[in-house]
Design a protein around this motif. Structure first.
Motif, PDB file in Angstrom:
ATOM      1  N   SER A  12       0.842  -1.196   0.000  1.00 44.29           N
ATOM      2  CA  SER A  12       0.000   0.000   0.000  1.00 44.29           C
ATOM      3  C   SER A  12       0.876   1.245   0.000  1.00 44.29           C
ATOM      4  O   SER A  12       1.761   1.387   0.846  1.00 44.29           O
ATOM      5  N   TYR A  13       0.619   2.125  -0.966  1.00 43.55           N
ATOM      6  CA  TYR A  13       1.340   3.394  -1.021  1.00 43.55           C
ATOM      7  C   TYR A  13       0.371   4.539  -0.770  1.00 43.55           C
ATOM      8  O   TYR A  13      -0.704   4.590  -1.369  1.00 43.55           O
ATOM      9  N   PRO A  14       0.741   5.496   0.108  1.00 41.22           N
ATOM     10  CA  PRO A  14      -0.085   6.690   0.293  1.00 41.22           C
ATOM     11  C   PRO A  14       0.089   7.630  -0.902  1.00 41.22           C
ATOM     12  O   PRO A  14       0.640   7.224  -1.930  1.00 41.22           O
ATOM     13  N   ALA A  15      -0.345   8.878  -0.777  1.00 38.12           N
ATOM     14  CA  ALA A  15      -0.181   9.845  -1.868  1.00 38.12           C
ATOM     15  C   ALA A  15       1.252   9.798  -2.377  1.00 38.12           C
ATOM     16  O   ALA A  15       2.204   9.921  -1.601  1.00 38.12           O
ATOM     17  N   SER A  16       1.416   9.608  -3.688  1.00 36.85           N
ATOM     18  CA  SER A  16       2.757   9.410  -4.238  1.00 36.85           C
ATOM     19  C   SER A  16       2.737   9.590  -5.749  1.00 36.85           C
ATOM     20  O   SER A  16       1.674   9.611  -6.384  1.00 36.85           O
ATOM     21  N   ASN A  17       3.919   9.736  -6.304  1.00 36.69           N
ATOM     22  CA  ASN A  17       4.112   9.723  -7.764  1.00 36.69           C
ATOM     23  C   ASN A  17       5.405   8.957  -8.004  1.00 36.69           C
ATOM     24  O   ASN A  17       6.441   9.528  -8.300  1.00 36.69           O
ATOM     25  N   PRO A 283      10.134   2.305  -5.140  1.00 36.14           N
ATOM     26  CA  PRO A 283      10.707   3.175  -6.177  1.00 36.14           C
ATOM     27  C   PRO A 283      11.036   4.543  -5.592  1.00 36.14           C
ATOM     28  O   PRO A 283      10.403   4.988  -4.626  1.00 36.14           O
ATOM     29  N   THR A 284      12.015   5.208  -6.185  1.00 36.61           N
ATOM     30  CA  THR A 284      12.524   6.437  -5.581  1.00 36.61           C
ATOM     31  C   THR A 284      11.800   7.690  -6.060  1.00 36.61           C
ATOM     32  O   THR A 284      12.066   8.781  -5.547  1.00 36.61           O
ATOM     33  N   GLY A 285      10.893   7.567  -7.025  1.00 40.27           N
ATOM     34  CA  GLY A 285      10.262   8.746  -7.613  1.00 40.27           C
ATOM     35  C   GLY A 285       9.540   9.626  -6.598  1.00 40.27           C
ATOM     36  O   GLY A 285       8.694   9.150  -5.845  1.00 40.27           O
ATOM     37  N   LYS A 286       9.892  10.921  -6.586  1.00 41.09           N
ATOM     38  CA  LYS A 286       9.221  11.939  -5.761  1.00 41.09           C
ATOM     39  C   LYS A 286       9.166  11.573  -4.271  1.00 41.09           C
ATOM     40  O   LYS A 286       8.236  11.985  -3.573  1.00 41.09           O
ATOM     41  N   GLN A 287      10.146  10.825  -3.785  1.00 39.59           N
ATOM     42  CA  GLN A 287      10.136  10.475  -2.364  1.00 39.59           C
ATOM     43  C   GLN A 287      10.311  11.709  -1.489  1.00 39.59           C
ATOM     44  O   GLN A 287       9.746  11.794  -0.403  1.00 39.59           O
ATOM     45  N   ASN A 288      11.090  12.694  -1.949  1.00 41.64           N
ATOM     46  CA  ASN A 288      11.277  13.902  -1.141  1.00 41.64           C
ATOM     47  C   ASN A 288       9.983  14.697  -1.018  1.00 41.64           C
ATOM     48  O   ASN A 288       9.794  15.444  -0.051  1.00 41.64           O
TER      49      ASN A 288
END
Length: 387
Positions: A12-17, A283-288
């Motif tokens: 499960s991933y919260p708000a993310s891209n 995945p590392t996308g938009k983790q910051n």
């Protein structure tokens, strides 16, 4: 280990891209006439193989993927550093140097082993960029540590002789001492097909088990030094989504052992590292921007020799809350079970697996963990698949 290991993972991933398309929008797929969020397999594989976990588990057994071999060879010869140091970014050393023209010819010869040189872009006005492009390869080449060591040794021979290496010296590709990530995910060298490696791991594209609408996030940033107005210093829009993702991975252990030249101990370590990465690395996308790092909530591992199959069909009908679906499929379940998306996802997955077994007359051995219920463990999964 048995021939096939299959992993079915729910995360499960919260708000993310996590993985963007060319417009910066989260990738999607339409399945069962319903839009789902999707993450490309390339994205997750890179996150795994470059993760700290992979480094800790496999260390020096991991290869390097780059299109810049020629650039680093040229840099090493013209700035007096070793090839390995050039790859680490060093640009000034005490080793002998050779002139730019000779270094460029050597670099082109060595880089050409991995693919034909990329043609300089016609009409390009920037001479420095044009010279760099002549030494780059396209696409990327995936090299083992043994192959990189061979390049480093040849660079030193060329530094001493000042001559461009000839055919025999350019036999740099190897099938022995294969890097683990190449053995797992394969490589293709169009110019040297005998050194292509067939991937031992097939990685599906994670997708949500339910319908998803990609949402817009309108945001502003304030200029800390702006004292003249109350307006924003910057405005923008980014797109994101959230959901429960199903991910399928299939490992051909016999092919993996062959790719690793019969090294069963290394193959076992690779399978363990891969399984941990599947469950723990995002995945590392938009983790910051989103801090959406997640561990898997559920993992079902199967082992056996029969032909593998994904269980993605469990979610052909998106797990949306439709009363008419609930009435038929969950009539005997308590409200807490019926209205819990995660529990429904597990139920659909395990039911389809059991039904495949009934219809086709076989069943694989399996093990699982379920985080919300506190059942099973990642260690048990790793032990099960490597027995």
């Amino acid at each position: 280990m048995q021939k096939y290991i299959q992993l079915h993972v729910l995360t499960s991933y919260p708000a993310s891209n996590l993985n963007r398309d060319d417009l910066g929008r989260p990738k999607t797929v339409v399945m069962g006439n319903s839009q789902r969020l999707r993450i490309s397999s390339q994205s997750v594989k890179r996150a795994w193989r470059t993760s700290e976990l992979f480094q800790q588990e496999l260390g020096a057994e991991i290869g390097v993927r780059t299109k810049s071999i020629g650039i680093y060879v040229h840099q090493a010869l013209t700035t007096g550093v070793g090839f390995g140091d050039a790859m680490e970014g060093a640009s000034g050393g005490s080793l002998p140097t050779i002139k730019d023209k000779a270094a460029r010819e050597i670099a082109r010869a060595i880089a050409g082993v991995f693919r034909a040189n990329k043609s300089a872009e016609k009409g390009k006005k920037d001479e420095e960029a044009k010279a760099k492009a002549e030494l780059e390869k396209e696409p990327l080449a995936h090299l083992s540590r043994a192959e990189l060591a061979g390049i480093a040794a040849l660079v030193e021979e060329c530094r001493e002789s000042g001559k461009t290496p000839e055919k025999d010296a350019l036999e740099l590709l190897r099938r022995d001492n294969m890097a683990v990530d190449i053995a797992l995910f394969g490589r293709m060298l169009a110019k040297n097909k005998p050194f292509n490696i067939e991937a031992a791991v097939q990685v599906g594209h994670p997708m949500t088990v339910h319908s998803v609408e990609v949402e817009d996030d309108f945001f502003t940033a304030v200029d800390d030094l702006n004292r003249d107005s109350t307006g924003a210093g910057h405005m923008g829009v980014s797109e994101y989504g959230a959901g429960l993702f199903y991910h399928y991975i299939c490992i051909d252990t016999e092919l993996l052992v062959r790719n690793l030249n019969g090294n069963e101990e290394l193959a076992e370590r690779a399978v363990r590292a891969l399984t941990k990465a599947c469950c723990m690395i995002s995945p590392t996308g938009k983790q910051n921007s989103y801090a959406s790092r997640s561990y898997a909530s559920y993992c079902l591992a199967e082992r056996g020799d029969i032909q593998p199959r994904t269980l993605a069909a469990a979610y052909l009908e998106p797990l949306d809350f439709k009363p008419e679906v609930e009435a038929v499929n969950y009539s005997g379940c308590a409200d807490s079970e019926r209205k819990n998306l995660f529990n429904r996802a597990v139920t659909e997955l395990t039911t389809l697996r059991e039904n495949y077994g009934k219809v086709y007359g076989f069943q694989t051995e399996s093990a699982s963990f379920n985080v919300p219920k506190g059942v099973g463990s990642l260690d048990e999964i790793c032990n099960f698949i490597t027995e």
